[in-house]
Design a protein around this motif. Structure first.
Motif, PDB file in Angstrom:
ATOM      1  N   LEU A  91      18.689  75.518  46.763  1.00 30.57           N
ATOM      2  CA  LEU A  91      18.427  75.968  48.125  1.00 30.57           C
ATOM      3  C   LEU A  91      19.657  75.754  49.010  1.00 30.57           C
ATOM      4  CD1 LEU A  91      16.477  77.024  50.293  1.00 30.57           C
ATOM      5  CD2 LEU A  91      15.728  74.649  50.648  1.00 30.57           C
ATOM      6  N   ALA A  92      20.284  74.593  48.851  1.00 33.11           N
ATOM      7  CA  ALA A  92      21.484  74.299  49.647  1.00 33.11           C
ATOM      8  C   ALA A  92      22.613  75.276  49.309  1.00 33.11           C
ATOM      9  CB  ALA A  92      21.933  72.862  49.398  1.00 33.11           C
ATOM     10  N   VAL A  93      22.778  75.569  48.006  1.00 35.17           N
ATOM     11  CA  VAL A  93      23.824  76.516  47.586  1.00 35.17           C
ATOM     12  C   VAL A  93      23.542  77.902  48.135  1.00 35.17           C
ATOM     13  CG1 VAL A  93      24.842  77.677  45.591  1.00 35.17           C
ATOM     14  CG2 VAL A  93      24.447  75.216  45.528  1.00 35.17           C
ATOM     15  N   ASN A  94      22.272  78.326  48.076  1.00 34.41           N
ATOM     16  CA  ASN A  94      21.910  79.657  48.586  1.00 34.41           C
ATOM     17  C   ASN A  94      22.118  79.770  50.094  1.00 34.41           C
ATOM     18  OD1 ASN A  94      21.150  80.719  46.097  1.00 34.41           O
ATOM     19  ND2 ASN A  94      19.047  79.975  46.274  1.00 34.41           N
ATOM     20  N   VAL A  95      21.766  78.704  50.823  1.00 39.91           N
ATOM     21  CA  VAL A  95      21.971  78.709  52.270  1.00 39.91           C
ATOM     22  C   VAL A  95      23.459  78.795  52.593  1.00 39.91           C
ATOM     23  CG1 VAL A  95      21.782  77.325  54.377  1.00 39.91           C
ATOM     24  CG2 VAL A  95      19.834  77.492  52.805  1.00 39.91           C
ATOM     25  N   TRP A  96      24.261  77.976  51.875  1.00 40.59           N
ATOM     26  CA  TRP A  96      25.708  77.998  52.110  1.00 40.59           C
ATOM     27  C   TRP A  96      26.305  79.360  51.776  1.00 40.59           C
ATOM     28  CZ3 TRP A  96      29.499  78.747  48.329  1.00 40.59           C
ATOM     29  CH2 TRP A  96      30.811  78.609  48.782  1.00 40.59           C
ATOM     30  N   ASP A  97      25.870  79.920  50.634  1.00 39.23           N
ATOM     31  CA  ASP A  97      26.404  81.221  50.221  1.00 39.23           C
ATOM     32  C   ASP A  97      25.971  82.332  51.188  1.00 39.23           C
ATOM     33  OD1 ASP A  97      27.845  82.817  48.195  1.00 39.23           O
ATOM     34  OD2 ASP A  97      25.884  83.720  47.845  1.00 39.23           O
ATOM     35  N   ARG A  99      25.282  81.987  54.409  1.00 36.30           N
ATOM     36  CA  ARG A  99      26.046  81.859  55.650  1.00 36.30           C
ATOM     37  C   ARG A  99      27.478  82.350  55.464  1.00 36.30           C
ATOM     38  NH1 ARG A  99      25.342  76.105  58.432  1.00 36.30           N
ATOM     39  NH2 ARG A  99      26.602  77.253  59.975  1.00 36.30           N
ATOM     40  N   ARG A 100      28.041  82.056  54.285  1.00 35.23           N
ATOM     41  CA  ARG A 100      29.409  82.496  54.003  1.00 35.23           C
ATOM     42  C   ARG A 100      29.489  84.026  53.966  1.00 35.23           C
ATOM     43  NH1 ARG A 100      32.106  83.995  49.479  1.00 35.23           N
ATOM     44  NH2 ARG A 100      30.242  83.637  48.242  1.00 35.23           N
ATOM     45  N   LYS A 101      28.526  84.658  53.290  1.00 41.55           N
ATOM     46  CA  LYS A 101      28.506  86.124  53.215  1.00 41.55           C
ATOM     47  C   LYS A 101      28.267  86.749  54.585  1.00 41.55           C
ATOM     48  CE  LYS A 101      27.011  86.606  48.396  1.00 41.55           C
ATOM     49  NZ  LYS A 101      25.920  87.058  47.490  1.00 41.55           N
ATOM     50  N   ALA A 102      27.348  86.149  55.362  1.00 37.96           N
ATOM     51  CA  ALA A 102      27.060  86.687  56.690  1.00 37.96           C
ATOM     52  C   ALA A 102      28.298  86.607  57.582  1.00 37.96           C
ATOM     53  CB  ALA A 102      25.900  85.920  57.322  1.00 37.96           C
ATOM     54  N   LYS A 103      29.013  85.485  57.493  1.00 45.02           N
ATOM     55  CA  LYS A 103      30.232  85.327  58.297  1.00 45.02           C
ATOM     56  C   LYS A 103      31.301  86.324  57.867  1.00 45.02           C
ATOM     57  CE  LYS A 103      33.565  81.841  59.796  1.00 45.02           C
ATOM     58  NZ  LYS A 103      33.992  80.423  59.681  1.00 45.02           N
ATOM     59  N   ARG A 104      31.424  86.508  56.531  1.00 44.30           N
ATOM     60  CA  ARG A 104      32.420  87.454  56.016  1.00 44.30           C
ATOM     61  C   ARG A 104      32.076  88.887  56.424  1.00 44.30           C
ATOM     62  NH1 ARG A 104      32.414  87.709  49.775  1.00 44.30           N
ATOM     63  NH2 ARG A 104      30.506  88.828  50.296  1.00 44.30           N
TER      64      ARG A 104
END
Length: 226
Positions: A91-97, A99-104
């Protein structure tokens, strides 16, 4: 080998240009002080970070935590605890990923929108500046009051366009190192047309600019552009 040497030279050239740019902005003394003190403060910051990380690792009872989560009282593998821990990790990895994709994606969308607005704005600005210089050359040597008034009116309209585009570019393009060359060229063009009267007066008075008899080819080009 030659390719590697060229890359090294290019890197040193970029470093030198960046250094000269900072010196022109802040002054030699301030840049030298920053270069001397920056590594010192960086070492101090990293030392505090390493010390804090070491304290965290040594203080937390990792073995007890692992024992409680992954093993039962009988020292058997705890399937529920293991699955829960993995679920939290995923879950933590998915949330981080996410957010990273949304920012990109947001950055990419913003850049595309920015380029869609700024590129035609700069193209129009350069085109209108060139047109203004050409029109001013015709205006400067026009001896017919009627046509001179028409050219003067067109010059005024063209200058209004250029000023509008110039201030829009200044607002849209941020002043940072990557845009410094672009902004410098935009400023230079704006300075050229704002001082074009002085340039022509100087050139005419010293005989550097004249309205000598044009060749047939020049006349044809003028008619085509006009």
């Amino acid at each position: 080998m030659n390719s590697l040497l060229c890359k090294v030279k290019k890197i040193f050239k970029q470093i030198k240009e960046f250094f000269n740019l900072q010196v022109s902005k802040f002054g030699m003394l301030k840049v030298v002080i920053i270069l001397i003190t920056a590594p010192f403060f960086a070492i101090i910051q990293w030392s505090f970070a390493i010390a804090s990380l070491y304290k965290f690792i040594t203080v937390v009872p990792w073995s007890e935590i692992v024992q409680v989560i992954f093993f039962t009282k009988d020292h058997q593998l705890n399937g529920v605890g293991t699955a829960s821990a993995l679920s939290v990790l995923l879950l933590a990895v998915n949330v981080w990923d996410g957010r990273r994709k949304a920012k990109r994606d947001l950055l990419s969308k913003s850049r595309i929108e920015w380029m869609t607005i700024v590129r035609p704005l700069i193209a129009n600005y350069v085109t209108h500046v060139s047109k203004y210089m050409y029109l001013y050359d015709l205006f400067a040597f026009d001896r017919n009051p009627n046509t001179q008034n028409e050219k003067n009116k067109e010059l005024t309209e063209k200058m209004e366009q250029i000023r509008s585009e110039y201030y829009q570019i200044i607002l849209y393009v941020p002043k940072n190192d990557s845009n410094m060359l672009l902004l410098r060229n935009i400023e230079n063009l704006f300075g050229e047309i704002n001082n074009i009267t002085n340039y022509y007066e100087h050139g005419i008075s010293y005989g550097e600019i004249n309205d000598g008899n044009p060749t047939p080819e020049q006349t044809l080009v003028d008619e085509y552009i006009w």
